[in-house]
Design a protein around this motif. Structure first.
Motif, PDB file in Angstrom:
ATOM      1  N   GLY A  32      62.075  57.420  33.813  1.00 35.14           N
ATOM      2  CA  GLY A  32      62.156  58.682  34.540  1.00 35.14           C
ATOM      3  C   GLY A  32      61.705  58.544  35.976  1.00 35.14           C
ATOM      4  N   VAL A  33      60.631  57.797  36.182  1.00 34.54           N
ATOM      5  CA  VAL A  33      60.119  57.577  37.537  1.00 34.54           C
ATOM      6  C   VAL A  33      61.132  56.805  38.371  1.00 34.54           C
ATOM      7  CG1 VAL A  33      58.342  56.389  38.890  1.00 34.54           C
ATOM      8  CG2 VAL A  33      57.698  57.705  36.866  1.00 34.54           C
ATOM      9  N   LEU A  34      61.690  55.758  37.796  1.00 31.13           N
ATOM     10  CA  LEU A  34      62.680  54.960  38.521  1.00 31.13           C
ATOM     11  C   LEU A  34      63.921  55.787  38.831  1.00 31.13           C
ATOM     12  CD1 LEU A  34      63.566  52.265  39.689  1.00 31.13           C
ATOM     13  CD2 LEU A  34      64.312  51.583  37.398  1.00 31.13           C
ATOM     14  N   ALA A  35      64.388  56.570  37.860  1.00 34.65           N
ATOM     15  CA  ALA A  35      65.573  57.408  38.075  1.00 34.65           C
ATOM     16  C   ALA A  35      65.322  58.450  39.148  1.00 34.65           C
ATOM     17  CB  ALA A  35      65.975  58.080  36.765  1.00 34.65           C
ATOM     18  N   ASP A  36      64.137  59.038  39.149  1.00 34.95           N
ATOM     19  CA  ASP A  36      63.804  60.049  40.167  1.00 34.95           C
ATOM     20  C   ASP A  36      63.781  59.432  41.557  1.00 34.95           C
ATOM     21  OD1 ASP A  36      63.597  61.973  38.222  1.00 34.95           O
ATOM     22  OD2 ASP A  36      61.407  62.021  38.184  1.00 34.95           O
ATOM     23  N   ALA A  37      63.176  58.257  41.679  1.00 31.98           N
ATOM     24  CA  ALA A  37      63.095  57.598  42.986  1.00 31.98           C
ATOM     25  C   ALA A  37      64.475  57.211  43.491  1.00 31.98           C
ATOM     26  CB  ALA A  37      62.194  56.368  42.895  1.00 31.98           C
ATOM     27  N   ALA A  38      65.308  56.663  42.597  1.00 29.62           N
ATOM     28  CA  ALA A  38      66.653  56.265  43.000  1.00 29.62           C
ATOM     29  C   ALA A  38      67.494  57.487  43.374  1.00 29.62           C
ATOM     30  CB  ALA A  38      67.329  55.492  41.863  1.00 29.62           C
ATOM     31  N   GLY A  39      67.344  58.558  42.615  1.00 31.00           N
ATOM     32  CA  GLY A  39      68.085  59.779  42.925  1.00 31.00           C
ATOM     33  C   GLY A  39      67.657  60.383  44.244  1.00 31.00           C
ATOM     34  N   ALA A  40      66.350  60.373  44.505  1.00 26.98           N
ATOM     35  CA  ALA A  40      65.847  60.900  45.770  1.00 26.98           C
ATOM     36  C   ALA A  40      66.307  60.045  46.940  1.00 26.98           C
ATOM     37  CB  ALA A  40      64.327  60.970  45.738  1.00 26.98           C
ATOM     38  N   ALA A  41      66.345  58.723  46.738  1.00 27.44           N
ATOM     39  CA  ALA A  41      66.808  57.832  47.800  1.00 27.44           C
ATOM     40  C   ALA A  41      68.270  58.098  48.131  1.00 27.44           C
ATOM     41  CB  ALA A  41      66.613  56.378  47.381  1.00 27.44           C
ATOM     42  N   ALA A  42      69.083  58.313  47.102  1.00 28.13           N
ATOM     43  CA  ALA A  42      70.487  58.649  47.350  1.00 28.13           C
ATOM     44  C   ALA A  42      70.589  59.998  48.060  1.00 28.13           C
ATOM     45  CB  ALA A  42      71.251  58.680  46.027  1.00 28.13           C
ATOM     46  N   GLY A  43      69.713  60.938  47.691  1.00 23.82           N
ATOM     47  CA  GLY A  43      69.739  62.251  48.317  1.00 23.82           C
ATOM     48  C   GLY A  43      69.347  62.218  49.777  1.00 23.82           C
ATOM     49  N   VAL A  44      68.388  61.373  50.145  1.00 26.97           N
ATOM     50  CA  VAL A  44      67.957  61.342  51.539  1.00 26.97           C
ATOM     51  C   VAL A  44      69.014  60.690  52.424  1.00 26.97           C
ATOM     52  CG1 VAL A  44      66.724  59.114  51.710  1.00 26.97           C
ATOM     53  CG2 VAL A  44      65.863  61.127  52.931  1.00 26.97           C
ATOM     54  N   VAL A  45      69.897  59.896  51.825  1.00 25.04           N
ATOM     55  CA  VAL A  45      71.026  59.352  52.590  1.00 25.04           C
ATOM     56  C   VAL A  45      71.892  60.496  53.122  1.00 25.04           C
ATOM     57  CG1 VAL A  45      73.177  58.043  52.428  1.00 25.04           C
ATOM     58  CG2 VAL A  45      71.071  57.118  51.434  1.00 25.04           C
ATOM     59  N   GLU A  46      72.211  61.442  52.248  1.00 24.92           N
ATOM     60  CA  GLU A  46      73.005  62.597  52.671  1.00 24.92           C
ATOM     61  C   GLU A  46      72.247  63.437  53.695  1.00 24.92           C
ATOM     62  OE1 GLU A  46      76.107  62.976  52.019  1.00 24.92           O
ATOM     63  OE2 GLU A  46      76.064  61.176  50.773  1.00 24.92           O
ATOM     64  N   GLN A  47      70.951  63.542  53.495  1.00 24.57           N
ATOM     65  CA  GLN A  47      70.112  64.293  54.427  1.00 24.57           C
ATOM     66  C   GLN A  47      70.143  63.662  55.823  1.00 24.57           C
ATOM     67  OE1 GLN A  47      66.211  64.998  52.812  1.00 24.57           O
ATOM     68  NE2 GLN A  47      65.308  65.421  54.813  1.00 24.57           N
ATOM     69  N   ALA A  48      70.052  62.349  55.876  1.00 32.13           N
ATOM     70  CA  ALA A  48      70.087  61.645  57.159  1.00 32.13           C
ATOM     71  C   ALA A  48      71.441  61.812  57.827  1.00 32.13           C
ATOM     72  CB  ALA A  48      69.777  60.166  56.952  1.00 32.13           C
ATOM     73  N   ARG A  49      72.491  61.665  57.057  1.00 29.91           N
ATOM     74  CA  ARG A  49      73.832  61.813  57.627  1.00 29.91           C
ATOM     75  C   ARG A  49      74.010  63.199  58.232  1.00 29.91           C
ATOM     76  NH1 ARG A  49      76.759  59.155  52.313  1.00 29.91           N
ATOM     77  NH2 ARG A  49      76.654  56.955  52.957  1.00 29.91           N
ATOM     78  N   ALA A  50      73.541  64.219  57.526  1.00 32.75           N
ATOM     79  CA  ALA A  50      73.678  65.595  58.013  1.00 32.75           C
ATOM     80  C   ALA A  50      72.888  65.817  59.295  1.00 32.75           C
ATOM     81  CB  ALA A  50      73.204  66.576  56.933  1.00 32.75           C
ATOM     82  N   ALA A  51      71.797  65.071  59.450  1.00 31.86           N
ATOM     83  CA  ALA A  51      70.961  65.208  60.647  1.00 31.86           C
ATOM     84  C   ALA A  51      71.427  64.316  61.790  1.00 31.86           C
ATOM     85  CB  ALA A  51      69.513  64.873  60.289  1.00 31.86           C
ATOM     86  N   GLY A  52      72.482  63.542  61.558  1.00 32.08           N
ATOM     87  CA  GLY A  52      72.978  62.654  62.594  1.00 32.08           C
ATOM     88  C   GLY A  52      72.152  61.391  62.747  1.00 32.08           C
ATOM     89  N   VAL A  53      71.389  61.041  61.718  1.00 30.93           N
ATOM     90  CA  VAL A  53      70.563  59.834  61.737  1.00 30.93           C
ATOM     91  C   VAL A  53      71.336  58.694  61.088  1.00 30.93           C
ATOM     92  CG1 VAL A  53      68.448  58.787  60.829  1.00 30.93           C
ATOM     93  CG2 VAL A  53      68.410  61.128  61.719  1.00 30.93           C
ATOM     94  N   GLU A  54      71.337  57.563  61.726  1.00 33.11           N
ATOM     95  CA  GLU A  54      72.075  56.422  61.196  1.00 33.11           C
ATOM     96  C   GLU A  54      71.428  55.900  59.922  1.00 33.11           C
ATOM     97  OE1 GLU A  54      74.111  52.200  62.562  1.00 33.11           O
ATOM     98  OE2 GLU A  54      72.731  53.224  63.929  1.00 33.11           O
TER      99      GLU A  54
END
Length: 224
Positions: A32-54
Motif C-alpha cells: 500500500g505504501v509503495l502503491a501510494d508513493a508511485a501513484g502520487a509520483a505519477a500525479g505530480v507529473v501532471e501537476q508539474a505539466r499544468a504549472a509549466g514546469v519541465e
C-alpha cells in the motif's frame, strides 16, 4: 521547454520492476505504501505539466551486460536477479508515460542519474538551479542523485509523499538528506512547490538556527 524559474521535476525509476505489487512482495515492503508513493509520483507529473514546469524522467536498465563486476558479484552473493531488463515489462514506466518532448535519461546498472549520459549537461543548458525529486527509492537512487546534485551546486527538494525508501526507515533517510544536502522536504500539496529558492544574499542576512532533536518534514527551506 526550460524549467519554470530554473526548477525541474526529476522522476526517478518509476518503473514496473520497482513499483508494482510483485516489487513490494520481493522486497518485503508494504504494498500500500509503495502503491501510494508511485501513484502520487505519477500525479505530480501532471501537476508539474499544468504549472509549466519541465519534467525529466530517469530510468534504470539492469541487464547483466550493463553490470560491472562488483554489481554482478553482489547479485550472485545475494541471489538477486537483473531488474528492468531492456525490452521487458519490468523496464516500462509505471503509471506514467513521458510526453512528447520530455527528456528521458537512462542509467545502465547504476544508481546516480548524473552517471546517465547527458543528464548534467541538459540541466546546465537550461539554467536549472533546483531539482524536485519524485520516484523510487528514497534511500537508493533518489538519494544517490540528490547527493551528487548538492555537490554540483543544485538545490534539492524531495517530495516525501511521492517517494518511499527501500532499506532505511523513512525518518532516518529524510533527516539525513535535510541535514547533509540542505534538502527541502515537502509534498505535492505545497503551494510554493515550484517557487524559486531565496538567493544566497537573502539567506546570509538570516540567523542560522539548527533544530534540536528529530527533524520533522516541513516545507520550509533549511540549511544542511
Amino acid at each position: 521547454m526550460s524549467g519554470a524559474g530554473g526548477v525541474v521535476l526529476v522522476v526517478v525509476d518509476l518503473q514496473n520492476d520497482f513499483c508494482d505489487a510483485s516489487a513490494a512482495a520481493r522486497h518485503g515492503s508494504d504494498p500500500g505504501v509503495l502503491a501510494d508513493a508511485a501513484g502520487a509520483a505519477a500525479g505530480v507529473v501532471e501537476q508539474a505539466r499544468a504549472a509549466g514546469v519541465e519534467v525529466v524522467f530517469v530510468r534504470f536498465l539492469g541487464d547483466v551486460a550493463h553490470q560491472g563486476p562488483s554489481w554482478r558479484r553482489r547479485d550472485g552473493v545475494l541471489g538477486k536477479r537483473a531488474k528492468c531488463v531492456t525490452g521487458s515489462r519490468g523496464a516500462e514506466f509505471h503509471g506514467v508515460v513521458p510526453a512528447a518532448g520530455e527528456a528521458v535519461f537512462t542509467k545502465y546498472a547504476c544508481f546516480d542519474a548524473f552517471l546517465a549520459e547527458g543528464f548534467e549537461r541538459y540541466l546546465r543548458e537550461r539554467g536549472v538551479v533546483r531539482l524536485v525529486f519524485a520516484g523510487v527509492f528514497t534511500d537508493v537512487c533518489v538519494d544517490s542523485t540528490a547527493r551528487t546534485a548538492f555537490q554540483k551546486g543544485f538545490e534539492v527538494s524531495v517530495l516525501t509523499d511521492c517517494t518511499t525508501p527501500l532499506h532505511l526507515p523513512e525518518p532516518v533517510i529524510l533527516s539525513f538528506m535535510r541535514r547533509v544536502y540542505g534538502a527541502r522536504l515537502t509534498t505535492r500539496a505545497d503551494p510554493e512547490l515550484w517557487a524559486v529558492r531565496p538567493s544566497t544574499e537573502e539567506e546570509s542576512s538570516q540567523p542560522s538556527v539548527r533544530p534540536a532533536g528529530p527533524v520533522p518534514v516541513t516545507s520550509e527551506w533549511t540549511r544542511g
